[in-house]
Design an enzyme around this catalytic site. Structure first.
Site, mmCIF file in Angstrom:
data_model
loop_
_atom_site.group_PDB
_atom_site.id
_atom_site.type_symbol
_atom_site.label_atom_id
_atom_site.label_comp_id
_atom_site.label_asym_id
_atom_site.label_seq_id
_atom_site.Cartn_x
_atom_site.Cartn_y
_atom_site.Cartn_z
ATOM 1 N N THR A 1 53.071 131.750 -26.318
ATOM 2 C CA THR A 1 51.931 131.748 -25.378
ATOM 3 C C THR A 1 50.934 132.844 -25.747
ATOM 4 O O THR A 1 51.208 133.724 -26.562
ATOM 5 C CB THR A 1 52.409 131.997 -23.931
ATOM 6 O OG1 THR A 1 52.900 133.339 -23.843
ATOM 7 C CG2 THR A 1 53.492 131.019 -23.516
ATOM 8 N N CYS A 2 49.790 132.817 -25.058
ATOM 9 C CA CYS A 2 48.751 133.801 -25.371
ATOM 10 C C CYS A 2 48.952 135.097 -24.585
ATOM 11 O O CYS A 2 48.087 135.961 -24.603
ATOM 12 C CB CYS A 2 47.377 133.211 -25.098
ATOM 13 S SG CYS A 2 47.156 132.861 -23.362
ATOM 14 N N ASP A 3 50.083 135.249 -23.904
ATOM 15 C CA ASP A 3 50.342 136.463 -23.128
ATOM 16 C C ASP A 3 51.097 137.484 -23.977
ATOM 17 O O ASP A 3 52.117 137.156 -24.591
ATOM 18 C CB ASP A 3 51.172 136.095 -21.898
ATOM 19 C CG ASP A 3 51.332 137.257 -20.953
ATOM 20 O OD1 ASP A 3 50.943 138.393 -21.322
ATOM 21 O OD2 ASP A 3 51.850 137.050 -19.850
#
Ligand SMILES: Cc1ncc(COP(=O)(O)O)c(C=O)c1O
Length: 387
Positions: A337-339
C-alpha cells in the site's frame, strides 16, 4: 531481528507441510493463480483436530470460528464431529451452512447486543457466556430456554494475546453472578475461562482449572450444579519460536482435569489458532525493490493491511521462507500500500531478491485473512484449497 529461512534441502520444508517451492510453481503459479495466495490444506485441518483430540481426550472441541471462517475449515470440522464456538450471528450462520447444529454451539462472547441474543436464540443457540450482572439481565426474556456460563479472568501474562484484560469476572464475583441468575430464573450451566491466545505455559491452564474446581465446590454448597467447564482456547503453535508438541503441552492440563474436576462435569475447549494456523501458507511475490541508507528494501504484494494484519492485531511474527541461497543481508520487507506504516519487518535477514521472486509464509491460517482489509482497493489474498 528475524531471519528468513532457506528451505532447499532442509527439514524446514516441514513448516509448510510439504508445500515446496517446486510444488507452488508447478501446481499454482504455473497454472495461472496470481499471488498473493493463501494455500489451505484440508488434510491439515483434519490432522490438527485429531492431534488436539488425542492430546485432550476429555474435552469436546468447539472450534473458535473467529480465527478463520473459511468454509472448508468449518466443513472439515463439522465432518469430523467437532462443534463450534461463535461470537456473532454471522459466525453462527457460517457454521450452520457448514453442517453444524446451533443447539451444540457455545456463544462465547461475554458482551452481546440484545439483538445478537435474540437472533442467536431464534436460530436455536441455548448456551451463552456472561461475565457481569448487566449481561444476565439481557436473558430475562429467554429464561427457561437458555443456559449461562460464567467466564472468570485468569493471569494472561503467559500468552501473546491477553484475553483477561477486557473479559472475565474476578473469582469473588462468580458466586454473586450465579445467585443473580437464580433470582431471575435463568439456568446456571458452568464456568469458562480463556488463558489468552498463543499461551506457551500450560501451568496457566492448571491454575485456572484449580480456581474453577474451588468455585465449583462453593457453588455446589449453595445448590448450583455445574454441568460444563469450558477451558477456552490459547493452545500454541510454532511460528518463529519453538513450542512443545501439543500432546506434551497438554499433559499437565489432562492431569489437572482428572485430579480436580468431577468426571460428571463435561469439558469443552475452544481452540481457534491451533486448528487453523498451520493449515495455511501464504504465497507472496516481490513487486518492488530499492536500496535506502545501505539497506535493501523489498516490497511484497501482501502487507499489514492484508494477510499480515496478524502482525498488528495478533502480535505475530511469521516465518519467511525463500528458495534463494546466497548471502544474507539486513533488509526491510514492506507491504504494497501507499502507507509508510505498511512495513512487515523493519529488520529481517534476506538474500538478494528480484522482482517476481516468491516467498512462502507458513502458519498464516489464524487471525490473518479474517482481519485483512482491501485498503487502496487492493485485492485481498485469495484462497486455494489443496488436499
Ligand atoms: C472466547 C474465545 N474463545 C476462543 C478463542 C480462540 O482462542 P485461540 O485462537 O487462542 O485458541 C478466543 C480468541 O480470541 C476467544 O476470545
Amino acid at each position: 531481528m528475524i531471519k528468513a529461512i532457506n528451505i532447499i534441502g532442509t527439514t524446514r520444508r516441514a513448516a509448510t507441510r510439504g508445500l515446496s517451492f517446486t510444488r507452488v510453481n508447478d501446481l499454482l503459479l504455473g497454472a495461472g493463480f496470481p499471488t498473493p495466495l493463501l494455500v489451505l490444506s484440508r488434510s491439515g485441518v483434519r490432522r490438527n483436530i485429531e492431534q488436539l483430540r488425542r492430546a485432550l481426550p476429555a474435552a469436546a472441541i468447539h472450534y473458535a470460528i473467529k480465527a478463520n471462517n473459511h468454509p472448508v475449515i468449518l466443513e472439515e470440522i463439522a465432518k469430523a464431529g467437532g462443534c463450534f464456538d461463535i461470537s456473532s450471528y454471522q459466525e453462527l450462520r457460517s457454521a450452520v451452512e457448514a453442517g453444524a447444529r446451533a443447539g451444540e454451539m457455545i456463544h462465547s462472547h461475554p458482551i452481546k447486543s440484545p439483538r445478537e441474543i435474540a437472533d442467536a436464540v431464534g436460530e436455536g443457540v441455548t448456551l451463552f457466556v456472561i461475565d457481569n450482572p448487566s449481561e444476565i439481565e439481557k436473558f430475562i426474556p429467554y429464561a427457561g430456554r437458555v443456559r449461562l456460563m460464567i467466564r472468570f479472568k485468569v493471569d494472561g501474562g503467559s500468552a501473546v494475546v491477553n484475553l483477561s484484560y477486557k473479559f472475565g469476572c474476578s473469582e469473588d464475583e462468580i458466586v454473586p453472578l450465579g445467585i443473580r441468575m437464580r433470582e431471575l430464573g435463568i439456568d446456571y450451566h458452568g464456568l469458562a475461562f480463556h488463558v489468552g491466545s498463543q499461551c506457551t505455559k500450560s501451568e496457566v491452564y492448571v491454575k485456572a482449572i484449580k480456581t474453577a474446581a474451588r468455585q465449583i465446590r462453593i457453588l455446589e454448597n449453595l445448590g448450583f450444579t455445574t454441568r460444563l467447564l469450558d477451558i477456552g482456547g490459547g493452545f500454541p503453535v510454532e511460528y518463529t519460536q519453538a513450542v512443545p508438541p501439543i500432546r506434551k503441552f497438554c499433559e499437565p492440563i489432562r492431569n489437572a482435569l482428572r485430579r480436580h474436576i468431577d468426571p460428571g462435569i463435561a469439558i469443552a475447549c475452544e481452540p481457534g489458532r491451533y486448528i487453523s494456523a498451520t493449515t495455511t501458507t501464504l504465497v507472496a511475490s516481490i513487486i518492488g525493490k530499492s536500496t535506502r541508507s545501505g539497506k535493501n528494501w523489498y516490497f511484497l504484494d501482501d502487507g499489514l493491511y492484508g494477510s499480515f494484519s496478524g502482525r498488528l492485531y495478533d502480535h505475530c511474527q511469521y516465518q519467511t521462507l525463500t528458495n534463494r541461497n546466497t548471502t544474507w543481508k539486513r533488509s526491510v520487507l514492506a507491504g504494497p500500500t501507499c502507507d509508510s506504516f505498511d512495513v512487515i519487518y523493519k529488520d529481517i535477514l534476506l538474500p538478494p531478491l528480484d522482482i517476481g521472486d516468491v516467498l512462502l509464509f507458513p502458519a498464516m491460517g489464524a487471525y490473518c485473512s479474517v482481519s485483512a482489509s482491501s485498503f487502496n482497493c487492493l485485492r485481498k489474498a485469495e484462497y486455494v484449497v489443496i488436499e
